[in-house]
Write a protein that holds these residues in place. Structure first.
Motif, PDB file in Angstrom:
ATOM      1  N   TYR D  11       0.854  -1.186   0.000  1.00 13.37           N
ATOM      2  CA  TYR D  11       0.000   0.000   0.000  1.00 13.37           C
ATOM      3  C   TYR D  11       0.893   1.240   0.000  1.00 13.37           C
ATOM      4  O   TYR D  11       1.998   1.240   0.518  1.00 13.37           O
ATOM      5  N   GLY D  12       0.372   2.270  -0.669  1.00 13.81           N
ATOM      6  CA  GLY D  12       1.182   3.464  -0.823  1.00 13.81           C
ATOM      7  C   GLY D  12       2.049   3.444  -2.069  1.00 13.81           C
ATOM      8  O   GLY D  12       2.768   4.395  -2.348  1.00 13.81           O
ATOM      9  N   ASN D 123       7.069   1.569  -5.541  1.00 12.24           N
ATOM     10  CA  ASN D 123       7.507   2.914  -5.172  1.00 12.24           C
ATOM     11  C   ASN D 123       8.673   2.763  -4.208  1.00 12.24           C
ATOM     12  O   ASN D 123       8.500   2.356  -3.066  1.00 12.24           O
ATOM     13  N   ALA D 124       9.857   3.088  -4.695  1.00 12.99           N
ATOM     14  CA  ALA D 124      11.066   2.859  -3.901  1.00 12.99           C
ATOM     15  C   ALA D 124      11.252   3.895  -2.803  1.00 12.99           C
ATOM     16  O   ALA D 124      12.232   3.846  -2.070  1.00 12.99           O
ATOM     17  N   MET D 125      10.305   4.806  -2.670  1.00 13.34           N
ATOM     18  CA  MET D 125      10.438   5.785  -1.583  1.00 13.34           C
ATOM     19  C   MET D 125       9.451   5.482  -0.471  1.00 13.34           C
ATOM     20  O   MET D 125       9.107   6.344   0.334  1.00 13.34           O
ATOM     21  N   ARG D 126       9.008   4.236  -0.450  1.00  8.67           N
ATOM     22  CA  ARG D 126       8.082   3.800   0.598  1.00  8.67           C
ATOM     23  C   ARG D 126       8.797   2.799   1.510  1.00  8.67           C
ATOM     24  O   ARG D 126       9.690   2.071   1.070  1.00  8.67           O
ATOM     25  N   PRO D 127       8.384   2.743   2.784  1.00 12.45           N
ATOM     26  CA  PRO D 127       8.968   1.748   3.680  1.00 12.45           C
ATOM     27  C   PRO D 127       8.722   0.349   3.131  1.00 12.45           C
ATOM     28  O   PRO D 127       7.736   0.134   2.421  1.00 12.45           O
ATOM     29  N   PHE D 128       9.556  -0.552   3.425  1.00  4.22           N
ATOM     30  CA  PHE D 128       9.448  -1.960   3.048  1.00  4.22           C
ATOM     31  C   PHE D 128       9.654  -2.205   1.558  1.00  4.22           C
ATOM     32  O   PHE D 128       9.403  -3.284   1.058  1.00  4.22           O
ATOM     33  N   ARG D 130      12.501  -0.242   0.016  1.00  2.68           N
ATOM     34  CA  ARG D 130      13.617   0.684  -0.233  1.00  2.68           C
ATOM     35  C   ARG D 130      14.912  -0.038  -0.614  1.00  2.68           C
ATOM     36  O   ARG D 130      15.828   0.580  -1.117  1.00  2.68           O
ATOM     37  N   THR D 157       7.903   5.176  -8.582  1.00  2.00           N
ATOM     38  CA  THR D 157       8.563   5.882  -7.490  1.00  2.00           C
ATOM     39  C   THR D 157       8.191   7.354  -7.529  1.00  2.00           C
ATOM     40  O   THR D 157       8.331   8.016  -8.555  1.00  2.00           O
ATOM     41  N   HIS D 158       7.667   7.827  -6.417  1.00  2.00           N
ATOM     42  CA  HIS D 158       7.261   9.236  -6.360  1.00  2.00           C
ATOM     43  C   HIS D 158       7.200   9.692  -4.917  1.00  2.00           C
ATOM     44  O   HIS D 158       7.249   8.887  -3.986  1.00  2.00           O
ATOM     45  N   LEU D 159       7.141  10.993  -4.750  1.00  2.80           N
ATOM     46  CA  LEU D 159       7.051  11.604  -3.419  1.00  2.80           C
ATOM     47  C   LEU D 159       5.827  12.509  -3.368  1.00  2.80           C
ATOM     48  O   LEU D 159       5.878  13.597  -2.796  1.00  2.80           O
ATOM     49  N   HIS D 167      13.659  11.611  -9.111  1.00  2.00           N
ATOM     50  CA  HIS D 167      13.005  10.495  -8.401  1.00  2.00           C
ATOM     51  C   HIS D 167      12.544   9.438  -9.403  1.00  2.00           C
ATOM     52  O   HIS D 167      12.667   8.243  -9.168  1.00  2.00           O
ATOM     53  N   GLY D 171      13.992   5.777  -9.475  1.00  2.00           N
ATOM     54  CA  GLY D 171      12.995   4.732  -9.296  1.00  2.00           C
ATOM     55  C   GLY D 171      13.031   3.734 -10.432  1.00  2.00           C
ATOM     56  O   GLY D 171      12.930   2.521 -10.216  1.00  2.00           O
TER      57      GLY D 171
END
Lengths: 247, 72, 369, 226
Positions: D11-12, D123-128, D130, D157-159, D167, D171
């Motif tokens: 999620y996320g 999304n490589a900027m999310r926990p789990f 990275r 990958t986004h913020l 990013h 990503g």
């Protein structure tokens, strides 16, 4: 002269508020003796509950927390998780443990929480003036069962030790009685085992101690002990219901 | 004479559990009141040598009032 | 990659708590804050911490009492109905003067209510919540970043005053995602000692964690001692933001995500030349009366916007103390005020279409508009 | 030839926005599209929240019925099996986050066409997700509980609003490496639509991976103009 029996040093040197002949004092002494004998006074933390033993912290010379009604096992869980090297015990009556706090005691056992529970069962609410407890016997008169506890409307006494013995997480569950020296001696051994288990990291241990309430039962202390023997023992058989052996 | 059984009389609540349990029936209540207003339990000097140091009284006492000793 | 991460509010608060030295978390599932428990369950062990899922909110908060009393840095989280269940123990924790941090990702009530965002726990949070004379310190972040920063502050403030601190978010704060840069990791060993904790009385007198004072004089003394502490909190821990304090004539008053809705309205209205600003309480208790002192002179009036039927507006009125009119606009139950409806309400206020403040209980426009 | 595309991930990761935009893109091409809101675990920001907008764009929406759309219950949309078994046209499935949410799809396995394509959103900027280890673990966990092996990766990958071209680039590099580890192609890269016009270096960054320009639909209350 050689001392045969001296006052345990883990008890503070004050007069308790308990009524004359109240076995709370006996149970306190047994717990204090255990703490002394195991040499754990400096690392024991008690949890006082709500009931007649609400001031237990005044009588034990160890760190203490006072818990809300029924929540002592949850409070003890919090303490034990922060300081796993502390020896944590709760001291609870039947209203606290077997009525309002039933969820907390069952789930502390379910988690196998490495704590020791001293459970005083005197079949009545003492603190609030003799109302019916979850452990009140069928037919027993209290201020809220003035015609005797009627199972049709008030149900049956709850047997905490038998119930908790079915919980896999509980390591040691046993019932003793405080009505005479021989039984007091056995209770002492049970309490010691329950603390020893915690030291050894074996998990949840509970000792149920059958007790009296001469004031609210309306008897002399001696007659109350006799009433316990004649009426409570048949309903609440003594023994070790779970010893953790073979697990 | 050294006593076998000593009562911390100020802490006694005269519940008489010790009186009932003593096999030698040597524990009595004083007629005087202690600080709390109870008639404290005691064993008279003359009865001290009847004590067998069984410590049943101490085991029964809810107020940790009683200390028991025995001769070497 | 930079230090920025895209975080859901709930996860971010959990991570921020760990970084602030929290090593003990007790919880019980309830939407919309479950990600806090789930994150803790996965991560706190990596830091030598403890996660316990209790059998109920009642039990979980009593675990907090025990753990805080034993000297731990403790976090608990829940959402409105769960927080209601915890009130007895929160009162005990305040009475026994124990530090802990409580997160409430509030949802609509009363009763079981709904799971959408709400601010209707303002009274419960800021007025004590349980029985007895006590307060808890309440911080209300408007962004996830602010939530993370406040988490570190919350633990320090809790320790400093030995008092519970609440992070009050609405469900939106918990569920939305924003980029976050996390604060520094706190060295747990360097945290101030807690000599009062029940860690065993080896070499010292026994410690007692307690809130019983049966003697009226003693309890009175205890309560005034607490009150003296709360006075210091009022002095030192007020936090707020004023936007356009230099020239604004009309002020929105809003906290949490609602303040951001007001901000988007402010940007739009300023383009039309409307001089509007914002007072945003960050500490809800202690309430930032001071912010109103700064702007009451220049203000023509205040429009309080809340996701409630009007709770914080009472404190706004106390702070303004009749000097200027205070108006209200609210949506409840998970309905979020839209920027357009907020704008319309302010225009109505400015143009005199909303009755004067004597009609303060008028909630015209408070429903769907 | 119609297609069934399943978007899953942690999620996320941005699955819902990817699903919504992907469905809209298909509809723009004149194809018959149904989007299935299979998110049973997230309480806010779900496909059902923009249902009207999708319907207006000609996308058929299968989501839990209105009376319980705000319930925090794992509710399956009515008619979902019918759509999967008998639906005509394209189907886009937005699966709820994490292995827990993906389990819902696992229960519908028998209704899924054999050529259904599972795309894992990263999304490589999310926990789990990275590190490559974490991300591989995530792919394994989600796709196995979904019961649908992944057919490709979507680099997303986004913020949020703070996303910059770099990013996207990093990503894409990360997702590419993940693809190499797992033997999966990177089939799509999510790009916020406002970056499309802003940077001329974008084409170079994408390096041939087809972009999915993302218009944000699941807005925060202060981002709307309503």
């Amino acid at each position: 002269m050689i001392p045969v029996y001296t006052r345990p040093k883990s008890l503070t040197n004050v007069v308790t508020h308990y009524c004359p002949g109240c076995p709370h004092g006996i149970a306190h002494r047994l717990v204090a003796e255990t703490i002394d004998e195991l040499g754990i006074q400096g690392k024991t933390v008690g949890v006082a509950s709500v009931g007649c033993s609400v001031f237990a912290y005044n009588y034990f010379d160890v760190d203490f927390q006072q818990a809300a009604h029924g929540r002592a096992p949850a409070v003890a869980t919090g303490i034990k998780r922060v300081t796993p090297d502390s020896i944590v015990f709760t001291y609870q009556g039947d209203g606290d443990l077997a009525s309002i706090g039933m969820a907390e005691i069952v789930h502390a056992a379910v988690r196998g929480e490495n704590i020791t529970v001293v459970f005083i069962n005197n079949a009545i609410y003492g603190m609030t003036g003799g109302q019916m407890a979850p452990t009140t016997l069928v037919g027993q008169k209290t201020t809220t069962s003035p015609f005797g506890r009627d199972p049709k409307t008030q149900g049956y006494p709850v047997k905490v030790s038998e119930l908790l013995a079915t919980v896999k997480g509980a390591h040691y569950v046993a019932r003793f009685s405080l009505h005479n020296p021989a039984n007091i001696q056995r209770a002492k051994q049970g309490i010691k085992k329950a603390f020893q288990n915690q030291i050894e990291g074996k998990g949840f241990s509970l000792v149920e101690l059958l007790s009296t309430c001469s004031t609210n039962w309306g008897m002399t202390p001696q007659n109350a002990l006799k009433w316990l023997e004649e009426n409570m023992l048949p309903e609440y058989p003594l023994g070790e219901f779970k010893t953790g052996e073979g697990e | 004479m050294e006593k076998r059984v000593v009562f911390n009389e100020d802490h006694c609540k005269s519940c008489e559990l010790c009186v009932g349990i003593c096999p030698k029936k040597i524990i009595k209540l004083r007629t005087e009141l202690n600080r709390q207003g109870y008639h404290p339990a005691f064993v008279s000097d003359e009865d001290q040598d009847k004590c067998i140091s069984c410590a049943l009284c101490a085991r029964m006492c809810p107020d940790a009032v009683i200390e028991v000793r025995r001769p070497q | 990659m930079s230090e920025s991460m895209l975080m859901k509010g709930n996860e971010a608060l959990a991570e921020a708590a760990i970084r602030a030295g929290c090593r003990f978390y007790f919880g019980y599932p309830i939407t919309p804050q479950n990600e806090i428990s789930e994150y803790m369950a996965r991560r706190i062990g990596e830091h030598g911490g403890v996660f316990v899922q209790a059998e109920s909110e009642v039990s979980s908060i009593n675990m907090v009492y025990g753990a805080a009393g034993a000297g731990g840095r403790v976090l608990i989280s829940s959402s409105s109905p769960g927080i209601s269940l915890m009130q007895e123990a929160i009162s005990y924790i305040a009475g026994a003067e124990l530090p802990c941090v409580i997160v409430n990702m509030s949802r609509g009530g009363p009763g079981l209510g709904g799971i959408q965002p709400s601010q209707s726990d303002y009274f419960q949070s800021t007025k004590g919540g349980g029985h007895g004379d006590y307060r808890i310190i309440v911080f209300a972040p408007a962004t996830i970043q602010e939530g993370c920063d406040l988490m570190a502050t919350a633990f320090d403030v809790a320790d400093k005053y030995r008092n519970p601190v609440m992070i009050l978010g609405d469900g939106m704060i918990g569920q939305m995602m924003e980029p976050v840069v996390f604060p520094e990791v706190v060295d747990v060993a360097g945290l101030p000692a807690k000599p009062w904790a029940t860690t065993g009385n080896e070499g010292r007198k026994a410690n007692l964690i307690n809130s019983i004072y049966l003697d009226p004089e003693e309890l009175d003394t205890h309560n005034w001692k607490l009150e003296e502490k709360y006075r210091k909190v009022r002095e030192n821990e007020v936090r707020y933001e004023i936007v356009h304090g230099d020239d604004a004539e009309w002020f929105f008053v809003a906290y949490g995500t609602v303040a951001r809705i007001c901000m988007s309205v402010i940007q739009r209205l300023r383009k039309d030349g409307v001089k509007v600003g914002l007072v945003r309480p960050i500490s809800l208790w202690p309430f930032p009366d001071e912010a109103f002192e700064k702007v009451v002179g220049q203000a023509k009036g205040f429009l309080t916007v809340e996701m409630s039927t009007g709770q914080m507006v009472e404190d706004v009125r106390l702070a303004v103390n009749g000097r200027k009119p205070v108006y209200f606009y609210g949506r409840t139950g998970g309905a979020v005020p839209t920027p357009r409806s907020v704008e319309r309400r302010l225009r109505d206020v400015i143009e005199g279409r909303v009755p004067s403040q004597s009609d303060y209980f008028d909630r015209v426009g408070g429903g769907k508009s | 030839m119609s297609e069934v595309t399943v978007f899953y991930g942690l999620y996320g990761s941005g699955k819902s926005e990817v699903s919504i935009n992907y469905a809209l893109r298909l509809a723009e091409k004149g194809r018959a599209v149904t989007i299935v809101d299979l998110d049973a675990v997230t309480p806010y920001f779900r496909v059902r929240d923009v249902r009207e907008r999708l319907l207006a764009a000609g996308v058929n929406v299968v989501s839990p019925k209105d009376s319980i759309r705000h319930a925090d219950l794992p509710v399956l949309p009515e008619g979902i099996r019918t759509v999967l078994l008998q639906g005509e046209g394209d189907v886009v499935v937005d699966v709820g986050g994490d292995p827990t949410g993906a389990r819902v799809l696992g229960g519908l396995k028998d209704a899924l066409r054999p050529d259904a394509r599972g795309l894992f959103v990263v999304n490589a900027m999310r926990p789990f997700s990275r590190t490559l280890d974490e991300a591989q673990e995530a792919v394994r966990g989600v796709t196995s509980s979904a019961g649908l092996p992944p057919g490709g990766l979507v680099s997303n990958t986004h913020l949020g609003e703070s996303t910059r071209i770099e990013h996207i680039a990093k990503g894409l590099e990360f997702t590419g490496s993940l693809g190499l580890c797992l033997g999966l192609p990177v089939v799509m890269v999510g790009v916020p639509d406002w970056l499309k016009s802003r940077d001329e270096g974008l084409a170079k960054v994408l390096g041939g991976v087809p972009p999915l320009y993302l218009e944000r639909h699941l807005l925060k209350p202060w981002e709307t103009t309503e």
